[in-house]
Scaffold this motif. Sequence first.
Motif, PDB file in Angstrom:
ATOM      1  N   GLU A 160       0.822  -1.216   0.000  1.00  0.00           N
ATOM      2  CA  GLU A 160       0.000   0.000   0.000  1.00  0.00           C
ATOM      3  C   GLU A 160       0.856   1.265   0.000  1.00  0.00           C
ATOM      4  O   GLU A 160       0.519   2.254  -0.653  1.00  0.00           O
ATOM      5  N   LEU A 161       1.965   1.241   0.728  1.00  0.00           N
ATOM      6  CA  LEU A 161       2.871   2.399   0.744  1.00  0.00           C
ATOM      7  C   LEU A 161       3.469   2.639  -0.639  1.00  0.00           C
ATOM      8  O   LEU A 161       3.514   3.778  -1.111  1.00  0.00           O
ATOM      9  N   ALA A 216      -4.220   1.907   7.231  1.00  0.00           N
ATOM     10  CA  ALA A 216      -4.817   0.610   7.555  1.00  0.00           C
ATOM     11  C   ALA A 216      -4.800  -0.279   6.322  1.00  0.00           C
ATOM     12  O   ALA A 216      -5.126   0.164   5.225  1.00  0.00           O
ATOM     13  N   THR A 217      -4.416  -1.523   6.501  1.00  0.00           N
ATOM     14  CA  THR A 217      -4.410  -2.486   5.395  1.00  0.00           C
ATOM     15  C   THR A 217      -5.670  -3.359   5.481  1.00  0.00           C
ATOM     16  O   THR A 217      -6.337  -3.367   6.519  1.00  0.00           O
ATOM     17  N   PRO A 218      -5.987  -4.099   4.427  1.00  0.00           N
ATOM     18  CA  PRO A 218      -7.151  -5.004   4.499  1.00  0.00           C
ATOM     19  C   PRO A 218      -7.081  -5.986   5.665  1.00  0.00           C
ATOM     20  O   PRO A 218      -8.109  -6.406   6.182  1.00  0.00           O
ATOM     21  N   LEU A 219      -5.859  -6.330   6.097  1.00  0.00           N
ATOM     22  CA  LEU A 219      -5.713  -7.248   7.227  1.00  0.00           C
ATOM     23  C   LEU A 219      -6.327  -6.662   8.499  1.00  0.00           C
ATOM     24  O   LEU A 219      -6.947  -7.383   9.287  1.00  0.00           O
ATOM     25  N   ALA A 220      -6.165  -5.357   8.703  1.00  0.00           N
ATOM     26  CA  ALA A 220      -6.754  -4.707   9.880  1.00  0.00           C
ATOM     27  C   ALA A 220      -8.273  -4.813   9.853  1.00  0.00           C
ATOM     28  O   ALA A 220      -8.916  -5.043  10.891  1.00  0.00           O
ATOM     29  N   LEU A 279     -13.423   1.038 -10.279  1.00  0.00           N
ATOM     30  CA  LEU A 279     -12.160   1.258  -9.574  1.00  0.00           C
ATOM     31  C   LEU A 279     -12.367   1.348  -8.065  1.00  0.00           C
ATOM     32  O   LEU A 279     -11.568   0.832  -7.281  1.00  0.00           O
ATOM     33  N   THR A 280     -13.454   1.997  -7.638  1.00  0.00           N
ATOM     34  CA  THR A 280     -13.715   2.120  -6.191  1.00  0.00           C
ATOM     35  C   THR A 280     -14.028   0.758  -5.564  1.00  0.00           C
ATOM     36  O   THR A 280     -13.748   0.543  -4.386  1.00  0.00           O
ATOM     37  N   VAL A 281     -14.587  -0.153  -6.361  1.00  0.00           N
ATOM     38  CA  VAL A 281     -14.858  -1.508  -5.856  1.00  0.00           C
ATOM     39  C   VAL A 281     -13.531  -2.245  -5.637  1.00  0.00           C
ATOM     40  O   VAL A 281     -13.331  -2.908  -4.614  1.00  0.00           O
ATOM     41  N   LYS A 282     -12.605  -2.101  -6.580  1.00  0.00           N
ATOM     42  CA  LYS A 282     -11.311  -2.776  -6.485  1.00  0.00           C
ATOM     43  C   LYS A 282     -10.481  -2.284  -5.303  1.00  0.00           C
ATOM     44  O   LYS A 282      -9.666  -3.022  -4.759  1.00  0.00           O
ATOM     45  N   GLU A 283     -10.700  -1.035  -4.919  1.00  0.00           N
ATOM     46  CA  GLU A 283      -9.898  -0.441  -3.839  1.00  0.00           C
ATOM     47  C   GLU A 283     -10.632  -0.409  -2.500  1.00  0.00           C
ATOM     48  O   GLU A 283     -10.131   0.167  -1.534  1.00  0.00           O
ATOM     49  N   ASP A 284     -11.805  -1.016  -2.427  1.00  0.00           N
ATOM     50  CA  ASP A 284     -12.610  -0.999  -1.204  1.00  0.00           C
ATOM     51  C   ASP A 284     -12.113  -2.072  -0.235  1.00  0.00           C
ATOM     52  O   ASP A 284     -12.367  -3.257  -0.407  1.00  0.00           O
ATOM     53  N   PHE A 285     -11.395  -1.643   0.814  1.00  0.00           N
ATOM     54  CA  PHE A 285     -10.817  -2.582   1.778  1.00  0.00           C
ATOM     55  C   PHE A 285     -11.887  -3.301   2.597  1.00  0.00           C
ATOM     56  O   PHE A 285     -11.727  -4.459   2.962  1.00  0.00           O
ATOM     57  N   MET A 286     -12.975  -2.599   2.907  1.00  0.00           N
ATOM     58  CA  MET A 286     -14.036  -3.220   3.702  1.00  0.00           C
ATOM     59  C   MET A 286     -14.701  -4.345   2.909  1.00  0.00           C
ATOM     60  O   MET A 286     -14.969  -5.421   3.447  1.00  0.00           O
ATOM     61  N   LEU A 287     -14.958  -4.094   1.634  1.00  0.00           N
ATOM     62  CA  LEU A 287     -15.550  -5.125   0.774  1.00  0.00           C
ATOM     63  C   LEU A 287     -14.614  -6.327   0.663  1.00  0.00           C
ATOM     64  O   LEU A 287     -15.058  -7.481   0.759  1.00  0.00           O
ATOM     65  N   LEU A 288     -13.327  -6.062   0.470  1.00  0.00           N
ATOM     66  CA  LEU A 288     -12.357  -7.153   0.362  1.00  0.00           C
ATOM     67  C   LEU A 288     -12.343  -7.974   1.651  1.00  0.00           C
ATOM     68  O   LEU A 288     -12.325  -9.211   1.612  1.00  0.00           O
TER      69      LEU A 288
END
Length: 279
Positions: A49-50, A152-156, A218-227
């Motif tokens: 992410e960084l 925050a990463t998807p892991l969080a 694009l917003t779906v691909k970058e949505d951490f909560m959805l992932l």
Amino acid sequence: IHLATENEQYLSELSDRAGCFKETEIVEFIFLLSEKWHLDQSARYQAVELLERFMIKQVEQICQASRENVKSHEQGQGSSWSSLKDQIYDTFVLRVVSCVQLASKLSLHYNRVNSDTALKFLQSLKYSYTKQELLESELAVLKTLRFQINVATPLAYVELLLEVLGHNGCLLPAKPLHQMCLQLLDFSYLTRDAIYDTLLKIAIENSTPSKLQLAKFLTVKEDFMLLAVGIISTSVFILNPGHWKQVVEHLNWITGITSQSILELSYAVLTHIVGSTTP
């Protein structure tokens, strides 16, 4: 609530170049480097992410400077677009190493990647950077991101949602489920484009999406909560299919993401795990 707000803020400010630096080869390189240096799971996602956020900012800054250079007709000063592009290519591996270093400092202060370790690795790839150049690269990342690197990463999101599920009474085996989520999160990063390509085709019921549909997606691909909900849902389906429907209902109630959206993402992930489109 804090993570959901942060996620919405990130999506509202999303660059149209988002995802450009999450190609499989780049992610795999970061994952392997993190394993080589014995970093924990969160550090590898943080590094990805960084790098993504830094590279997008850097490209945008270079494009802006290039446009201003052309407007002012000062071709004798500054760099041409070709040389600016070469500059990005030439320093890319160094930037990757800097992002992994920074991620290691954020996640494990007692196991951070020091300059000697980083330089030794770069030298093994035939690069001849100095400690000063390594430090300047770290500072370049920090300054470009305005020192806002603790993202925050998807892991969080996954771990917090698992905690909420447990608090709400979902009696699931915590350790195996967490382990499965980690494996699926790695898988989703490494096969990101394929998974979301499948998801988009499911969503629009068409195998050839338009440019507008791709842009909106694009917003779906970058949505951490959805992932995160997709990863948990898929993990539960693999480990405890009998609990799957209940967990999806809980995830819908907690996050507001529809059960249909959770189901579709789970289907897309499972499709690429088993290598089949059989329902």
